[in-house]
Design a protein around this motif. Structure first.
Motif, PDB file in Angstrom:
ATOM      1  N   VAL A 145       0.530 -13.834  -0.214  1.00 39.89           N
ATOM      2  CA  VAL A 145      -0.855 -13.535  -0.591  1.00 39.89           C
ATOM      3  C   VAL A 145      -1.603 -12.881   0.576  1.00 39.89           C
ATOM      4  O   VAL A 145      -2.509 -12.082   0.376  1.00 39.89           O
ATOM      5  CB  VAL A 145      -1.580 -14.817  -1.073  1.00 39.89           C
ATOM      6  N   LEU A 146      -1.172 -13.198   1.773  1.00 41.18           N
ATOM      7  CA  LEU A 146      -1.832 -12.622   2.958  1.00 41.18           C
ATOM      8  C   LEU A 146      -1.641 -11.103   3.014  1.00 41.18           C
ATOM      9  O   LEU A 146      -2.609 -10.362   3.232  1.00 41.18           O
ATOM     10  CB  LEU A 146      -1.235 -13.284   4.218  1.00 41.18           C
ATOM     11  N   VAL A 147      -0.411 -10.639   2.824  1.00 43.27           N
ATOM     12  CA  VAL A 147      -0.118  -9.219   3.042  1.00 43.27           C
ATOM     13  C   VAL A 147      -0.965  -8.302   2.144  1.00 43.27           C
ATOM     14  O   VAL A 147      -1.616  -7.386   2.651  1.00 43.27           O
ATOM     15  CB  VAL A 147       1.408  -8.955   2.922  1.00 43.27           C
ATOM     16  N   PRO A 148      -1.035  -8.569   0.832  1.00 42.77           N
ATOM     17  CA  PRO A 148      -1.872  -7.675   0.011  1.00 42.77           C
ATOM     18  C   PRO A 148      -3.384  -7.860   0.229  1.00 42.77           C
ATOM     19  O   PRO A 148      -4.172  -7.099  -0.325  1.00 42.77           O
ATOM     20  CB  PRO A 148      -1.488  -8.047  -1.427  1.00 42.77           C
ATOM     21  N   ASN A 149      -3.759  -8.857   1.028  1.00 39.48           N
ATOM     22  CA  ASN A 149      -5.200  -9.126   1.263  1.00 39.48           C
ATOM     23  C   ASN A 149      -5.502  -9.207   2.757  1.00 39.48           C
ATOM     24  O   ASN A 149      -6.413  -9.924   3.168  1.00 39.48           O
ATOM     25  CB  ASN A 149      -5.585 -10.460   0.609  1.00 39.48           C
ATOM     26  N   ARG A 150      -4.730  -8.478   3.566  1.00 38.68           N
ATOM     27  CA  ARG A 150      -4.803  -8.649   5.017  1.00 38.68           C
ATOM     28  C   ARG A 150      -6.224  -8.546   5.572  1.00 38.68           C
ATOM     29  O   ARG A 150      -6.610  -9.278   6.476  1.00 38.68           O
ATOM     30  CB  ARG A 150      -3.891  -7.611   5.714  1.00 38.68           C
ATOM     31  N   ASP A 151      -7.011  -7.595   5.042  1.00 38.66           N
ATOM     32  CA  ASP A 151      -8.354  -7.368   5.595  1.00 38.66           C
ATOM     33  C   ASP A 151      -9.330  -8.489   5.255  1.00 38.66           C
ATOM     34  O   ASP A 151     -10.403  -8.589   5.842  1.00 38.66           O
ATOM     35  CB  ASP A 151      -8.912  -6.020   5.094  1.00 38.66           C
ATOM     36  N   LYS A 152      -8.953  -9.362   4.323  1.00 42.29           N
ATOM     37  CA  LYS A 152      -9.883 -10.422   3.900  1.00 42.29           C
ATOM     38  C   LYS A 152      -9.586 -11.756   4.570  1.00 42.29           C
ATOM     39  O   LYS A 152     -10.352 -12.714   4.418  1.00 42.29           O
ATOM     40  CB  LYS A 152      -9.787 -10.627   2.377  1.00 42.29           C
ATOM     41  N   ILE A 153      -8.440 -11.847   5.245  1.00 40.70           N
ATOM     42  CA  ILE A 153      -7.997 -13.157   5.759  1.00 40.70           C
ATOM     43  C   ILE A 153      -7.922 -13.163   7.281  1.00 40.70           C
ATOM     44  O   ILE A 153      -7.411 -12.230   7.901  1.00 40.70           O
ATOM     45  CB  ILE A 153      -6.582 -13.496   5.205  1.00 40.70           C
ATOM     46  N   PHE A 154      -8.385 -14.265   7.850  1.00 39.59           N
ATOM     47  CA  PHE A 154      -8.257 -14.516   9.289  1.00 39.59           C
ATOM     48  C   PHE A 154      -7.138 -15.552   9.417  1.00 39.59           C
ATOM     49  O   PHE A 154      -7.316 -16.717   9.066  1.00 39.59           O
ATOM     50  CB  PHE A 154      -9.593 -15.057   9.816  1.00 39.59           C
ATOM     51  N   ILE A 155      -5.987 -15.086   9.890  1.00 37.57           N
ATOM     52  CA  ILE A 155      -4.809 -15.968   9.850  1.00 37.57           C
ATOM     53  C   ILE A 155      -4.551 -16.625  11.211  1.00 37.57           C
ATOM     54  O   ILE A 155      -4.499 -15.952  12.239  1.00 37.57           O
ATOM     55  CB  ILE A 155      -3.544 -15.218   9.353  1.00 37.57           C
TER      56      ILE A 155
END
Ligand SMILES: NC(=O)c1ccc[n+]([C@@H]2O[C@H](COP(=O)([O-])OP(=O)(O)OC[C@H]3O[C@@H](n4cnc5c(N)ncnc54)[C@H](OP(=O)(O)O)[C@@H]3O)[C@@H](O)[C@H]2O)c1
Length: 326
Positions: free
Chosen positions: A68-78
């Motif tokens: 889920v992170l990869v397609p939403n990279r700009d929205k997540i602070f990992i």
């Protein structure tokens, strides 16, 4: 969602983050379908601060999160962590040496499928390596663009100060909840003073304060079975506490988990808890805790309840406790 800033940076993190550990590590059977739904829902709810670690399910947790992170990279602070090794001959050993850090970061980047990691934590302080060397090696990763910000977990006040002098530490992640309050003496004031975010892990006391956890039904391989607090000896005390929190929650028309999270948030503006769940139902509930207000009377009732039932049991066994506060 409400947002709080990471340390002295301008990064806006959701005041309620998401811990992904329990999705396939430590807490019973995984349910990948539900976990992926939970990660997707987190995006819809504006929960942008996600917490994983390389050791969780031996790398499989980072891989699950990457879906889920990869397609939403700009929205997540990992945020992820390194240090506990599980490779040949190193099972359960801890390693925060510069040489290991260099390989660990690349492996996390590969599993998460990201160019950079937003927040990279040393999962513990390595008693065999001066903290300055560990943080010096982590600072190299920032220079190389592999990592944006640095964090420590379960570090002592002395180590935090030494580390912060080498490179700004953006976040300290240590256990903090209604049942685990050791950090209040020294660590919370120090992180506030230094402009370091304090990230409480296990803010629901691994489910114990939610009044939904029956320790007698935990799976045989559930990690909580190895911890003193989840033993039969403390069950009566902790059940009374959970029932007490449930009564307070009921009087405010919220849930026990929401009381527990609101309480942690109430302890300081620099605090950003990361409750863990694999369930969409719990995630919604936890997200809504940002709007729960605790009055002075509520806080007093909570303190009185905690005083009445103090026999909660230790959070860690001796083996795990030795790895904290170094
Ligand atoms: N730095 C470290 O050494 C360290 C150590 C431990 C954890 N962590 C991090 O901190 C995160 C959170 O800690 P944690 O997962 O140990 O403990 P936690 O957040 O205190 O509690 C998680 C437990 O509470 C349950 N739960 C969650 N929301 C609930 C709700 N609204 N109502 C009822 N039950 C609820 C979960 O159930 P389900 O699983 O069924 O959803 C799970 O059993 C972890 O995911 C991990 O990322 C870091």
């Amino acid at each position: 969602m409400k947002y709080r800033k990471l340390g002295k940076t301008n990064e806006k993190l959701s005041a309620i983050g998401l811990g992904t550990m329990g999705m396939n590590h430590a807490y019973g059977e995984p349910d990948d379908k539900e976990s992926l739904a939970t990660l997707n829902l987190a995006i819809d709810l504006g929960i942008n601060f996600w917490d994983t670690a390389d050791i969780y399910a031996k790398g499989e947790n980072e891989k699950l999160v990457s879906e889920v992170l990869v397609p939403n990279r700009d929205k997540i602070f990992i945020a992820t962590k390194f240090g506990f090794r599980w490779d040949d001959n190193k099972v359960n050993s801890f390693d925060a040496s510069p040489a290991y850090i260099k390989t660990a970061v690349e492996q996390s980047q590969r599993r998460l499928r990201v160019d950079y990691i937003d927040l990279y934590y040393a999962h513990r302080v390595d008693p065999l390596i001066p903290i300055e060397e560990t943080v010096g090696a982590m600072a190299e990763l920032v220079k190389e663009g592999k990592v944006k910000y640095l964090g420590l977990s379960e570090a002592s006040a002395a180590s935090i100060k030494k580390a912060h002098a080498v490179h700004p530490i953006a976040a300290l992640q240590s256990e903090y909840s209604l049942l685990t309050r050791e950090v209040e003496a020294e660590i919370l004031p120090l992180t506030r003073e230094l402009g370091i975010s304090f990230i409480p892990f296990s803010p629901l006391a691994r489910g114990l304060v939610t009044n939904t956890l029956d320790i007698s039904t935990l799976a045989g391989n559930d990690f909580r079975r190895t911890l003193p607090r989840y033993q039969e000896k403390y069950a009566e005390n902790n059940k009374k506490l959970a029932e007490g929190f449930a009564a307070i929650a009921g009087s405010k028309n919220v849930t026990s988990a929401q009381i527990a999270l609101a309480w942690v948030l109430n302890q300081g503006e620099h605090i950003i808890p990361i409750p863990g769940t694999k369930k969409t139902k719990y995630l919604k509930e936890n997200a809504a805790a940002v709007d729960v207000e605790l009055t002075a009377d509520d806080l007093q009732t909570i303190e009185e309840l905690l005083k009445k039932y103090p026999d909660t049991g230790a959070r860690y066994s001796e083996h795990h406790a030795k790895m904290t506060n170094n």
